[in-house]
Design a protein around this motif. Structure first.
Motif, PDB file in Angstrom:
ATOM      1  N   ILE A  92       0.874  -1.170   0.000  1.00  0.00           N
ATOM      2  CA  ILE A  92       0.000   0.000   0.000  1.00  0.00           C
ATOM      3  C   ILE A  92       0.914   1.224   0.000  1.00  0.00           C
ATOM      4  O   ILE A  92       1.886   1.273   0.752  1.00  0.00           O
ATOM      5  CB  ILE A  92      -0.912   0.011   1.233  1.00  0.00           C
ATOM      6  CG1 ILE A  92      -1.832  -1.201   1.224  1.00  0.00           C
ATOM      7  CG2 ILE A  92      -1.750   1.294   1.280  1.00  0.00           C
ATOM      8  CD1 ILE A  92      -2.651  -1.367   2.492  1.00  0.00           C
ATOM      9  N   SER A  93       0.639   2.215  -0.860  1.00  0.00           N
ATOM     10  CA  SER A  93       1.515   3.378  -0.936  1.00  0.00           C
ATOM     11  C   SER A  93       0.731   4.592  -1.422  1.00  0.00           C
ATOM     12  O   SER A  93      -0.463   4.491  -1.724  1.00  0.00           O
ATOM     13  CB  SER A  93       2.696   3.079  -1.873  1.00  0.00           C
ATOM     14  OG  SER A  93       3.699   4.069  -1.766  1.00  0.00           O
ATOM     15  N   ASN A  94       1.413   5.719  -1.504  1.00  0.00           N
ATOM     16  CA  ASN A  94       0.756   6.924  -2.017  1.00  0.00           C
ATOM     17  C   ASN A  94       1.592   7.553  -3.124  1.00  0.00           C
ATOM     18  O   ASN A  94       2.667   7.068  -3.479  1.00  0.00           O
ATOM     19  CB  ASN A  94       0.461   7.915  -0.891  1.00  0.00           C
ATOM     20  CG  ASN A  94       1.689   8.667  -0.388  1.00  0.00           C
ATOM     21  OD1 ASN A  94       2.820   8.318  -0.706  1.00  0.00           O
ATOM     22  ND2 ASN A  94       1.464   9.701   0.407  1.00  0.00           N
ATOM     23  N   ALA A  95       1.084   8.657  -3.683  1.00  0.00           N
ATOM     24  CA  ALA A  95       1.701   9.248  -4.871  1.00  0.00           C
ATOM     25  C   ALA A  95       3.108   9.739  -4.608  1.00  0.00           C
ATOM     26  O   ALA A  95       4.017   9.532  -5.422  1.00  0.00           O
ATOM     27  CB  ALA A  95       0.827  10.394  -5.382  1.00  0.00           C
ATOM     28  N   ALA A  96       3.329  10.403  -3.474  1.00  0.00           N
ATOM     29  CA  ALA A  96       4.650  10.937  -3.175  1.00  0.00           C
ATOM     30  C   ALA A  96       5.672   9.824  -3.009  1.00  0.00           C
ATOM     31  O   ALA A  96       6.785   9.896  -3.535  1.00  0.00           O
ATOM     32  CB  ALA A  96       4.598  11.799  -1.903  1.00  0.00           C
ATOM     33  N   ASP A  97       5.295   8.786  -2.270  1.00  0.00           N
ATOM     34  CA  ASP A  97       6.222   7.679  -2.039  1.00  0.00           C
ATOM     35  C   ASP A  97       6.563   6.959  -3.329  1.00  0.00           C
ATOM     36  O   ASP A  97       7.728   6.609  -3.578  1.00  0.00           O
ATOM     37  CB  ASP A  97       5.617   6.687  -1.042  1.00  0.00           C
ATOM     38  CG  ASP A  97       5.725   7.168   0.399  1.00  0.00           C
ATOM     39  OD1 ASP A  97       6.112   8.331   0.620  1.00  0.00           O
ATOM     40  OD2 ASP A  97       5.408   6.380   1.306  1.00  0.00           O
ATOM     41  N   LEU A  98       5.564   6.701  -4.160  1.00  0.00           N
ATOM     42  CA  LEU A  98       5.822   5.992  -5.416  1.00  0.00           C
ATOM     43  C   LEU A  98       6.671   6.839  -6.365  1.00  0.00           C
ATOM     44  O   LEU A  98       7.503   6.304  -7.111  1.00  0.00           O
ATOM     45  CB  LEU A  98       4.512   5.590  -6.080  1.00  0.00           C
ATOM     46  CG  LEU A  98       3.767   4.429  -5.413  1.00  0.00           C
ATOM     47  CD1 LEU A  98       2.411   4.214  -6.057  1.00  0.00           C
ATOM     48  CD2 LEU A  98       4.593   3.134  -5.478  1.00  0.00           C
ATOM     49  N   THR A  99       6.469   8.147  -6.347  1.00  0.00           N
ATOM     50  CA  THR A  99       7.303   9.020  -7.183  1.00  0.00           C
ATOM     51  C   THR A  99       8.743   8.991  -6.704  1.00  0.00           C
ATOM     52  O   THR A  99       9.687   8.920  -7.515  1.00  0.00           O
ATOM     53  CB  THR A  99       6.761  10.456  -7.160  1.00  0.00           C
ATOM     54  OG1 THR A  99       5.405  10.455  -7.644  1.00  0.00           O
ATOM     55  CG2 THR A  99       7.598  11.372  -8.040  1.00  0.00           C
ATOM     56  N   ALA A 100       8.933   9.045  -5.387  1.00  0.00           N
ATOM     57  CA  ALA A 100      10.284   8.941  -4.828  1.00  0.00           C
ATOM     58  C   ALA A 100      10.925   7.613  -5.216  1.00  0.00           C
ATOM     59  O   ALA A 100      12.112   7.543  -5.556  1.00  0.00           O
ATOM     60  CB  ALA A 100      10.230   9.092  -3.311  1.00  0.00           C
ATOM     61  N   TRP A 101      10.128   6.542  -5.163  1.00  0.00           N
ATOM     62  CA  TRP A 101      10.622   5.216  -5.537  1.00  0.00           C
ATOM     63  C   TRP A 101      11.038   5.174  -6.997  1.00  0.00           C
ATOM     64  O   TRP A 101      12.126   4.679  -7.332  1.00  0.00           O
ATOM     65  CB  TRP A 101       9.539   4.176  -5.262  1.00  0.00           C
ATOM     66  CG  TRP A 101       9.748   2.880  -5.971  1.00  0.00           C
ATOM     67  CD1 TRP A 101       9.070   2.408  -7.060  1.00  0.00           C
ATOM     68  CD2 TRP A 101      10.728   1.866  -5.649  1.00  0.00           C
ATOM     69  NE1 TRP A 101       9.553   1.189  -7.446  1.00  0.00           N
ATOM     70  CE2 TRP A 101      10.570   0.828  -6.596  1.00  0.00           C
ATOM     71  CE3 TRP A 101      11.698   1.754  -4.668  1.00  0.00           C
ATOM     72  CZ2 TRP A 101      11.359  -0.318  -6.576  1.00  0.00           C
ATOM     73  CZ3 TRP A 101      12.498   0.609  -4.657  1.00  0.00           C
ATOM     74  CH2 TRP A 101      12.315  -0.411  -5.595  1.00  0.00           C
ATOM     75  N   LEU A 102      10.200   5.671  -7.890  1.00  0.00           N
ATOM     76  CA  LEU A 102      10.510   5.644  -9.317  1.00  0.00           C
ATOM     77  C   LEU A 102      11.796   6.404  -9.627  1.00  0.00           C
ATOM     78  O   LEU A 102      12.637   5.952 -10.411  1.00  0.00           O
ATOM     79  CB  LEU A 102       9.353   6.242 -10.120  1.00  0.00           C
ATOM     80  CG  LEU A 102       8.070   5.415 -10.187  1.00  0.00           C
ATOM     81  CD1 LEU A 102       6.931   6.241 -10.769  1.00  0.00           C
ATOM     82  CD2 LEU A 102       8.275   4.146 -10.994  1.00  0.00           C
TER      83      LEU A 102
END
Length: 371
Positions: A274-284
């Motif tokens: 489970i994640s959110n937009a900011a975290d996934l952007t940081a991950w990418l």
């Protein structure tokens, strides 16, 4: 067992994402997906762990029409050169709370890229090799001598998918360890559906087994390994796992994911995050920028091992010049995308459209953004 099938069908998302096309011809992908699983605020997600800030960047031309056409409610967030270029959040969570850009939502099979990165990180550490055969980790698996970790990562193993008809003893009442043992017992008793590396066949069991290998090699729980290796270093404070919700739901804005009632261990490695937009952007940005794995490992993730489908390791390729993945689990859908040449990212999270249709929506949004 019916609940198992329901979860798997929503988790077995996007079995073949309309070949290598980057145009708005996602209908084939949507059909294949049936086989699977705020008041808008700007998020400075270029910084790891960022949360929503103040003003919205305007949506690129066409995105508003796409949102209206599909009846999309959820979160859309895109960046270019580390700055937000599209921001949208609308809808209501299952507890009645308004969706914001900070809202964490289940991401389904977008989780697979984290599992692939974990395997490659362990390879960099000299603890395993993608050329290892599975009998090294599962001595009782008769087919293990002919299968490699590469076959699992690239979805070219021939391992059958777990279904309602599998006869597995996976239940809600079991512990994670009991369900994991039951799944492996069934999988290891089955013949392969084709010879290893003969063809591409999307299968969640591949990544379930990879997550088990991560645990064996690292000596940690899979969730702890991902958190220690990726989430914490990147400041991904809005990310966690479905299995954690019953005991600590507070981080996910309350016990709102009542419809994600997957049996313990069932989604591990394949669709458990489970994640959110900011975290996934940081991950990418970190993944593609050699911050969590090496450039060589990222190249392995983004090499096309199945030209008919354009799939690497946990990533679909040739998506408007970039890479990404679709996700769906029960009522939730997700998509993430990064284009290193154009320094662009896109994240879409949703709880309002039919999950198998996420490929069509994501394809349209991506074309709107990159067009």
């Amino acid at each position: 067992m019916k609940k198992i099938l329901a979860v798997l069908l929503s988790l077995m998302l996007i079995g073949a994402a309309s070949g290598c096309s980057s145009q708005k011809n996602e209908s084939n992908a949507a059909a294949d997906a049936a086989n699977d699983t705020t008041a808008a605020q700007e998020t400075s997600a270029a910084a790891p762990g960022a949360t929503a800030a103040a003003a919205d960047p305007a949506l690129p031309k066409g995105m508003e029409e796409t949102i209206q056409l599909h009846g999309f409610e959820g979160v859309i967030y895109a960046t270019e050169n580390g700055k937000p270029v599209a921001s949208y959040a609308k809808g209501t969570l299952e507890n009645g709370t308004e969706i914001t850009l900070d809202s964490p939502l289940p991401i389904g099979s977008v989780s697979k890229q984290f599992c692939a990165a974990a395997i490659l990180l362990l390879q960099e550490q000299g603890k395993l090799s993608v050329s290892d055969t599975l009998d090294k980790y599962f001595p009782d698996y008769a087919q293990g001598k002919s299968l490699t970790l590469h076959n699992l990562l690239s979805m070219r193993s021939g391992i059958p998918e777990l279904t309602e008809e599998s006869g597995s003893d996976v239940t809600m009442e079991n512990t994670e360890a009991q369900n994991v043992a039951a799944i492996k017992k069934w999988v290891f008793s089955q013949p392969l559906t084709f010879e290893p590396d003969e063809m591409f066949a999307y299968c969640n069991v591949n990544y379930f087994l990879l997550a088990d290998i991560v645990e064996q090699v690292s000596g940690q729980k899979y969730t702890d390994f991902l958190r220690g290796s990726f989430f914490t270093p990147l400041g991904m404070t809005h990310s966690g796992f479905i299995g954690e919700l019953p005991d600590s739901p507070a981080w996910a804005q309350g016990n709102i994911y009542q419809q994600v009632d997957a049996q313990p261990g069932l989604t591990k490695g394949a669709g458990d995050i489970i994640s959110n937009a900011a975290d996934l952007t940081a991950w990418l940005n970190a993944l593609s920028g050699s911050k969590v794995i090496s450039a060589e490992s990222y190249k392995a993730m983004t090499t096309d091992y199945s030209p008919e489908t354009c799939y690497g390791y946990g990533l679909y390729l040739e998506l408007e010049g970039g890479v990404g993945h679709y996700g769906a689990i029960q009522i939730y859908s997700a998509f993430d995308y990064v284009n290193t040449e154009k320094k662009t990212t896109l994240v879409a999270l949703c709880n309002s459209i039919d999950p198998p249709m996420i490929s069509g929506v994501a394809g349209d949004l991506l074309t709107d953004l990159m067009g």
